[in-house]
Structures are given as C-alpha cells and as structure tokens.
Design an enzyme around this catalytic site. Sequence first.
Site, mmCIF file in Angstrom:
data_model
loop_
_atom_site.group_PDB
_atom_site.id
_atom_site.type_symbol
_atom_site.label_atom_id
_atom_site.label_comp_id
_atom_site.label_asym_id
_atom_site.label_seq_id
_atom_site.Cartn_x
_atom_site.Cartn_y
_atom_site.Cartn_z
ATOM 1 C CG ASP A 136 -8.707 26.978 -71.190
ATOM 2 O OD1 ASP A 136 -9.411 27.522 -70.322
ATOM 3 O OD2 ASP A 136 -8.507 25.745 -71.208
ATOM 4 C CB SER A 137 -6.354 27.205 -67.281
ATOM 5 O OG SER A 137 -7.337 26.223 -67.553
ATOM 6 C CB CYS A 149 -10.659 30.132 -69.487
ATOM 7 S SG CYS A 149 -10.444 29.518 -67.814
ATOM 8 C CD GLU A 184 -5.165 21.023 -68.721
ATOM 9 O OE1 GLU A 184 -3.943 21.135 -68.840
ATOM 10 O OE2 GLU A 184 -5.975 21.466 -69.558
ATOM 11 C CB CYS A 201 -15.700 24.117 -67.256
ATOM 12 S SG CYS A 201 -13.925 23.764 -67.347
ATOM 13 C CG HIS A 240 -10.715 21.798 -69.402
ATOM 14 N ND1 HIS A 240 -10.489 23.140 -69.288
ATOM 15 C CD2 HIS A 240 -9.488 21.209 -69.379
ATOM 16 C CE1 HIS A 240 -9.174 23.365 -69.192
ATOM 17 N NE2 HIS A 240 -8.559 22.206 -69.252
HETATM 18 N N1 DGL Z 1 -11.475 25.680 -69.155
HETATM 19 C C1 DGL Z 1 -11.512 26.406 -67.916
HETATM 20 C C2 DGL Z 1 -12.909 26.963 -67.684
HETATM 21 O O1 DGL Z 1 -13.657 27.116 -68.638
HETATM 22 C C3 DGL Z 1 -10.972 25.512 -66.836
HETATM 23 C C4 DGL Z 1 -10.438 26.231 -65.716
HETATM 24 C C5 DGL Z 1 -9.407 25.487 -64.899
HETATM 25 O O2 DGL Z 1 -8.257 25.520 -65.287
HETATM 26 O O3 DGL Z 1 -9.772 24.952 -63.861
HETATM 27 O O4 DGL Z 1 -13.286 27.300 -66.578
#
Ligand code: DGL
Length: 271
Positions: free
Chosen positions: A6-7, A69, A152, A186, A188
């Site tokens: 993931d990011s 992600c 984050e 998402c 997150h």
């Molecule tokens: N967890 C990522 C997703 O599902 C977040 C992406 C981001 O870094 O903006 O899209």
Amino acid sequence: MIGVFDSGYGGLTILKQIRRQLPEYDYIYLGDNARAPYGTRSFDCIYHYTLDAVRYLHRQGCTLIILACNTASAKALRTIQQHDIDPEQLRVLGVIRPTAEVVPSLTRTKHIGVLATPGTVASESYRIELAKQDPALVVTQQPCPMWVPLIEAGEHTSDGAQYFIRKYIRQLISRDPLIDTLLLGCTHYPLIQSAINAELALLGKQDCRTIAQGGIVAQSLTDYLLRHPQIELRLQKGGECTYLTTDDPDRFAQAAAMFLGAPVQATHVDY
Ligand code: DGL
C-alpha cells in the site's frame, strides 16, 4: 512469500484480515509512506511507484503480491499484469474486482455510495466493475482528498478530521439520499469507519451500512489459492510477517501496532 503493498498504512487493514484468515503463510508488508498519498497523483506517477514496489517485493522473494490499495489497483494493476510481469513467476492481484463482486449483494435500494481517493474516483473503476455485476445499480462516488493525508499524519481523530468527515459524507448523501450501502473504497478508511458511521447516524442514515474491504479481500485470496494450487505450493508457510517502509521505521512500527493491535518491528527500505 505473499507481498502486501500500500502507499502507507491503509493496507494494514487488509493484511490484518488476510492474516486472520490465512495465518500459516509468510508475508512482507510494504508501505511506501515516503511517497504517500498516491490518491492525488497522476496516472503515470502511481503506475511507476507501484511498479517499483512490485519489482522490489519480487526481488525479496514474493511470488504473489496483493495491491492492498485501491488507487494502485485502479491506476496500475492492469498495466502491470499485462506488460510488466511474467505470470509464471509472479502474480499480482488487486482489491477492486473482489470488492465489486460482493457489494451488490448487500444493497436493498440498489443505490451504492463509493468513498475513495480522487485517483480511484477518476479512474471510474468501481462504476465499471459494479455495472458488470448489475447494470441497474446506481453508483455515486465521493472523492475524499483530505482523508488519507490526515490518517497518514495520525490526525484522524482530530477536530480537523471530523470537519472533513462531515463535509464528504454530507456531500455524498445530499447527492443520493437513497444510498443504503457505502463502500470504503480506500484501504485507509476503516480507520475512520466509526466516525463515518456516527456522521451517518446524525443524518438519520443509521440504516446505511459502511463496508470495509479487509474481510472481502481475505476471502477472495482464500478462494484464489484454492483455485491455483500451483501458486499456493510455492508460498512459504512459517506464519511470519516482515514490515517494511520507505519512511521512518519507528513511526511506522508505532502506527502499525495501533492498526494491528500488537507491537511490530519495521525496517526502512530504499528501492
Ligand atoms: N490506501 C490507498 C487506497 O486504497 C490510499 C491511496 C493514497 O495513498 O492516497 O486507495
């Protein structure tokens, strides 16, 4: 090994459910925290960042990688699958299709809301995949550009986060009051799921269910491994998980422990 990418921290919400359901395998979790968020970046940028991460995880011994992600799944998965990897050596899976296969069975009104990053919304991936399941679904998407940066930064329980949770939920519900199923598109967003539910209740939408993807993706991976025994056989089974981040490992370990409910050690990597 299974790689989960993931990011940043969001993929931990997927990893947690995958490890609950498939504890016997070895995993590497990679969070590209140094470059997060991805959701507001260009197609090209997300593709290159994701490809770098996939190649790195492959070099570490991963033969199966989950892009945990939505943004990377929406913007990079298909190109990587078609052009960049040898499926004999490596399989890369995303989170959008498995989610879109399950969500239509959860709605009574057939009105679905999708909360996602601007990148995922702009890709139209959810609208396309959900229409394949049921063309009669009414899908309303809401970009939520401030949520990932707040999560984050560890600010997701702050007053500032509350402001943006209220703002995006109200915008979405005013555009379609018939929504009864709200997808957290998402990885997150499960971190703010209870705040989202509280906002829905304030709007009199207690009947609206919010759907997190962790359990859905874990079940889909379980089914995939049953259907692909030759891939399953290559996976190591030691029940271990290694945590890697492109940013500060101590900060990552602290945040990961909060998401996973247990202490972890993390290592910084560059690739
Ligand atoms: N967890 C990522 C997703 O599902 C977040 C992406 C981001 O870094 O903006 O899209």
